[in-house]
Design a protein around this motif. Structure first.
Motif, PDB file in Angstrom:
ATOM      1  N   VAL A  13       6.052  -0.615   4.297  1.00 27.68           N
ATOM      2  CA  VAL A  13       5.439  -0.018   2.878  1.00 27.68           C
ATOM      3  C   VAL A  13       6.343   0.911   2.943  1.00 27.68           C
ATOM      4  N   LEU A  59       7.539  -3.671   1.188  1.00 27.82           N
ATOM      5  CA  LEU A  59       7.259  -3.442  -0.411  1.00 27.82           C
ATOM      6  C   LEU A  59       7.351  -1.938  -1.159  1.00 27.82           C
ATOM      7  N   ALA A 122      -1.146  -1.961  -1.522  1.00 32.93           N
ATOM      8  CA  ALA A 122      -0.134  -2.950  -0.376  1.00 32.93           C
ATOM      9  C   ALA A 122      -1.157  -3.638  -0.209  1.00 32.93           C
ATOM     10  N   HIS A 125      -0.456  -7.045  -0.342  1.00 32.04           N
ATOM     11  CA  HIS A 125       0.516  -7.864  -0.145  1.00 32.04           C
ATOM     12  C   HIS A 125       0.648  -8.069   1.426  1.00 32.04           C
TER      13      HIS A 125
END
Ligand code: G1P
Length: 299
Positions: A13, A59, A122, A125
């Motif tokens: 992330v 991400l 996040a 995800h």
């Protein structure tokens, strides 16, 4: 008795929704993560660092006016066909590389309310697996990787793994600072306390948290329970301190390589000069010019 199969972090992330006021007006229309270091944007160095550690699922937490960050990692068939037609295979390979590095996913942080707040986006995800956080304005030396050791250690402990650099005492108010105890392994420490940006003179050590974290999914619940801290923002450091207090093991690796910090104009310029000098193509001519230039300044 069933043994726990260690889970390894396989997703990264990158929080990159900030306004980058330190680089205005350059960053009025261009995200600071796309400022070039020689001929690659800062963000590409960061995604490359993740890819070298085997992380190919990234991400990006983005914000208003920052979608061009995502474009950088898209294939560009028209540009590629033009380069191919011209026979410019070196540039063609460089352009293709940007889209081969990783699968890039994005989500938007509506309001920048702090690093902890950014990371909380996040959750859907990454799910229940551990994951890596890479801050969008710093990266490590290619020849001295940091992430693989961090990821291994996290898989072993199941806790939080941080990275530290030793900083001068008068810079503690710019970083998260840790108190630590020895583990017996050189440059691996057990973290016993964490504080975000303590005033100079009040820090428990000079070990500063750098922008690389390997976190268990429990961080999301801890962030939800974290109140605004330093700067009125929801701090990742405070959420990690909460998990530490509740018994999650927290370790740190003291990084001995070069950390390139492009978040401020001085560090950004130093990064460009250092990496330009290292380039096979530009390095010799640039270093020679730089030497003459510096000598002329002294005269
Ligand atoms: C963030 C973190 C801080 C860490 C620093 C590393 O601060 O909150 O704990 O030491 O990154 O660069 P920022 O630089 O975003 O203010």
């Amino acid at each position: 008795m069933s043994e726990r199969t260690p889970q390894r972090a396989v997703k990264a992330v990158i929080p990159a929704a900030g306004l980058a006021t330190r680089f205005l007006p350059a960053t009025k229309a261009v995200p600071k993560e796309l400022l070039p270091v020689v001929d690659r944007p800062v963000l590409q160095y960061i995604v490359e660092e993740a890819a070298r550690a085997g992380i190919h699922d990234v991400l990006l937490i983005t914000g208003r006016g920052k979608t061009s960050m995502v474009d950088h990692f898209d294939p560009h068939p028209y540009l590629e066909s033009r380069l191919e037609a011209k026979g410019d295979l070196t540039r063609l390979a460089a352009v293709r590389r940007t889209s081969d590095l990783a699968e890039i996913y994005t989500c938007r942080q509506g309001e920048p309310l702090g690093l902890g707040h950014a990371v909380s986006y996040a959750e859907s995800h990454v799910g229940s697996s551990p994951f890596v956080v890479l801050l969008g304005d710093e990266f490590t030396e290619e020849d001295k990787p940091l992430l693989p050791q961090m990821i291994d250690l996290q898989a072993e402990t199941g806790g939080i793994v941080l990275a530290f650099i030793e900083i001068p005492d008068d810079q503690v108010d710019r970083y998260g600072i840790a108190s630590v105890s020895d583990t017996g392994t050189p440059d691996v420490v057990q973290v016993t306390g964490l504080v975000e940006k303590p005033p100079v003179g009040e820090a428990p050590s000079n070990l500063a948290v750098v922008g690389r974290y390997v976190l268990p999914a429990g961080i999301f619940d801890a962030i939800r329970r974290t109140k605004p801290g330093s700067g009125g923002e929801i701090q990742l450091t405070d959420a990690m301190a909460l998990m530490l207090a509740e018994g999650t093991p927290v370790h740190g690796i003291v990084y001995r390589g070069v950390r390139y910090d492009t978040g401020m104009p001085l560090g950004y310029l130093q990064t460009i000069v250092e990496l330009a000098c290292q380039r096979d193509d530009l390095g010799p001519a640039f270093s020679a010019w730089l030497k003459d230039f510096v000598a002329a300044q002294k005269a």
